[in-house]
Enzyme design. Structure first.
Site, PDB file in Angstrom:
ATOM      1  N   HIS A 264       1.001  -1.273  -0.012  1.00 57.99           N
ATOM      2  CA  HIS A 264       0.043  -0.060   0.027  1.00 57.99           C
ATOM      3  C   HIS A 264       0.774   0.909   0.117  1.00 57.99           C
ATOM      4  CE1 HIS A 264      -3.450   2.718   1.480  1.00 57.99           C
ATOM      5  NE2 HIS A 264      -2.454   3.080   1.923  1.00 57.99           N
ATOM      6  N   GLU A 265       1.875   1.330   0.734  1.00 61.42           N
ATOM      7  CA  GLU A 265       2.391   2.429   1.078  1.00 61.42           C
ATOM      8  C   GLU A 265       3.318   2.777  -0.095  1.00 61.42           C
ATOM      9  OE1 GLU A 265       0.539   3.247   4.453  1.00 61.42           O
ATOM     10  OE2 GLU A 265       1.798   4.598   3.216  1.00 61.42           O
TER      11      GLU A 265
ATOM     12  N   HIS B   1       1.595   4.715  -2.722  1.00 67.17           N
ATOM     13  CA  HIS B   1       1.823   6.059  -2.452  1.00 67.17           C
ATOM     14  C   HIS B   1       3.017   6.503  -2.953  1.00 67.17           C
ATOM     15  CE1 HIS B   1      -1.927   6.337  -0.291  1.00 67.17           C
ATOM     16  NE2 HIS B   1      -1.656   5.847   0.861  1.00 67.17           N
TER      17      HIS B   1
ATOM     18  N   HIS C 254      -5.206   7.276  -2.002  1.00 66.43           N
ATOM     19  CA  HIS C 254      -6.290   6.261  -1.441  1.00 66.43           C
ATOM     20  C   HIS C 254      -7.453   6.203  -2.622  1.00 66.43           C
ATOM     21  CE1 HIS C 254      -4.786   7.116   2.784  1.00 66.43           C
ATOM     22  NE2 HIS C 254      -4.194   5.753   2.264  1.00 66.43           N
TER      23      HIS C 254
END
Lengths: 87, 443
Positions: free
Chosen positions: B124-125, B128, B134
């Site tokens: 997930h990170e 980014h 998101h």
């Protein structure tokens, strides 16, 4: 639904500000959030989180707010400022 | 996606774990680094991005385990609550940097109830860190809420929604970055993807002595910058990351790997060195080091530099499990640490420790599926992950599994004219899911 405590309301408002659903309270006049802005922010959070859009801090919403998550906001600054401009 | 999408302009990004979990008894440093490697690989497998680990403070993506207020505007809040964050690409000094809350109980391969799955959060990170914001899509790994472990990192499949969004940012990974423009070395310290074959590629069939890939034993096999190279005599074949043969015809070693002696009629073993990604060729008691496809000054040098006997090596590969370099000769093998440039103690050992692997190998290599492959004659053996035993069902035929050879001789005339159909027959299944249609060119 059981009414929520002042503490839960505070936690909810902090959470909504932290993750971009509410503009941070104005540091100068400590302007409180209007009820309409709060309802709108709660609905946006519920929509983003896949919850029923009740507009109130119900148990499902408070529960999701307690779920571990990424620190980054869900709404970007421009998203919020348009809200402010509209107001 | 809510935030304006920023993205990296460069394609080669370096990363480094600067600080590790302090109290974590569960996750050692190597496990943390391996999980970061695989979490980044989730994104580089499907985009033209390439990640490589570096030391020092120059990394594009600095990874830290920290807690409470750590002066970046996103203080952590103890166990639970916020667990991690990363900075989007862009000009800021912190662009790409990724922070994990060291107050969380980070786990790997643990049931949901025990702590926070580090691999899932890292994927997930890093989404980014390469520019994804998101999303509310339920299946997406980019939902803001932690949704529990995502299973084995080696088998993780990114949700389609996330693939499409990252393709919109960077395009699809062209499985043959063949025509990639040479990266301007001043742009990045990272070695560029290997250049294309010389522009004036001859259109005439190779000389008479060109070997047949379907009946050959190979001198050397190596994974270089994610692609597979099969060497035979003065020639080599090249396969893309997706195991697609770039050409039925072999290319000539001397025309691509510049600086080898003209009278060199074959090589014994080849590998890409971890750390600096340089490529090492072995022949007899000598070796050459290449930066990209140009040999470096001062070579050849004696293999005794590695602490190896002067008779040379049969095979060499880097085991992904521990990033150590393994040399094989006859029925012995050595373990060498390329980061420390030192032979590990207690070697050579008997190759019988690699259960099921034959002696006198032709060569070995690791592959992008994280398994290790051993080649001898026309066959190969597969050893999964961190095992030291051949998987059931091996050996298998090299030609059929790697070099587009069917039972028949694939280069025989009758096969020649319909080889194109076979190539077209190899067309990718289109990824038509959820109404999206994505095609990728392979050359």
């Amino acid at each position: 639904a059981p009414s929520i405590t002042a503490e839960q309301m505070d936690m909810g408002v902090d959470w909504l500000s932290k993750f971009g659903y509410l503009p941070p309270p104005d540091p100068v006049n400590g302007q409180l959030q209007t009820k309409e802005a709060l309802t709108k922010a709660i609905k946006a959070m519920q929509r983003f989180g896949g919850l029923e859009e009740t507009g109130v801090l119900d148990q499902a919403t408070l529960g999701l707010m307690k779920t571990p998550r990424c620190s980054l906001p869900d709404m970007s600054e421009p998203e919020m400022s348009t809200g402010r401009r509209k107001r | 996606a809510l935030a304006p999408q920023t993205k990296w302009n460069k394609r080669h990004l370096s990363w480094r774990v600067r600080t590790f979990p302090k109290e974590s008894a569960l996750l050692g440093r190597d496990t943390v680094r391996a999980l970061m490697y695989y979490a980044l690989k989730v994104w580089s497998d499907i985009t033209p991005l390439n990640f490589h680990e570096v030391a020092g403070n120059e990394a594009d993506i600095q990874i830290d385990f920290t807690k409470a207020d750590h002066n970046d505007g996103y203080p952590f809040d103890g166990p639970g609550g916020t667990v991690a964050h990363a900075f989007f690409p862009g000009e800021r000094f912190t662009a790409g940097d990724t922070h994990f809350d060291d107050d969380e109980a980070w786990t790997f391969r643990s049931p949901d109830s025990h702590g926070m799955d580090l691999f899932a959060v890292a994927v997930h990170e890093f989404g980014h860190a390469i520019g994804l914001a998101h999303t509310s899509a339920i299946e997406s790994i980019m939902r803001p809420y932690y949704q529990g472990p995502v299973g084995d990192p080696l088998k993780y499949n990114l949700p389609y929604e996330d693939k499409v969004r990252v393709w919109q940012l960077y395009g699809v990974r062209d499985s043959v970055s063949h025509t990639a423009q040479p990266v301007d070395p001043s742009q990045t310290a990272e070695p560029p993807v290997l250049l294309d074959l010389p522009e004036n590629r001859s259109t005439v069939p190779p000389a008479r002595d060109a070997p047949d890939r379907c009946t050959s034993h190979f001198d050397a096999v190596a994974q270089i910058r994610g692609e597979a190279f099969f060497f035979k005599g003065k020639y080599f074949w090249r396969l893309t990351r997706e195991k697609h043969l770039v050409s039925l015809r072999p290319a000539q070693i001397h025309r691509f790997w510049r600086g080898l002696p003209v009278n060199l009629d074959s090589v014994d073993a080849v590998y890409e060195r971890p750390g600096d990604h340089k490529i090492v060729f072995f022949k007899g008691g000598k070796y050459w080091v290449f930066k990209d496809n140009n040999v470096e000054e001062g070579y050849p040098r004696p293999v005794s530099d590695f602490g190896l006997p002067m008779e040379g090596v049969d095979a060499v590969f880097v085991w992904l499990h521990n990033e150590k370099t393994y040399f094989f000769k006859d029925s012995r093998y050595w373990r060498y640490d390329d980061h420390l440039r030192r032979m590990d103690l207690g070697y050579p050992k008997d190759t019988a420790l690699w259960k099921g692997i034959p002696p006198q190998l032709d060569d070995a290599m690791r592959w992008s599926d994280s398994a290790s492959y051993f080649f001898k004659g026309k066959e190969y053996w597969r050893v999964a992950g961190s095992d030291m035993e051949v998987e059931a069902g091996y050996p298998r035929p090299i030609g059929k599994d790697w070099l587009v050879c069917s039972e028949m001789q694939s280069d025989s005339p009758e096969m020649q004219n319909n080889s194109n159909t076979r190539f077209h027959g190899q067309r990718h299944a289109d990824h038509a899911e959820n109404g999206y249609e994505v095609c990728s060119c392979t050359s």
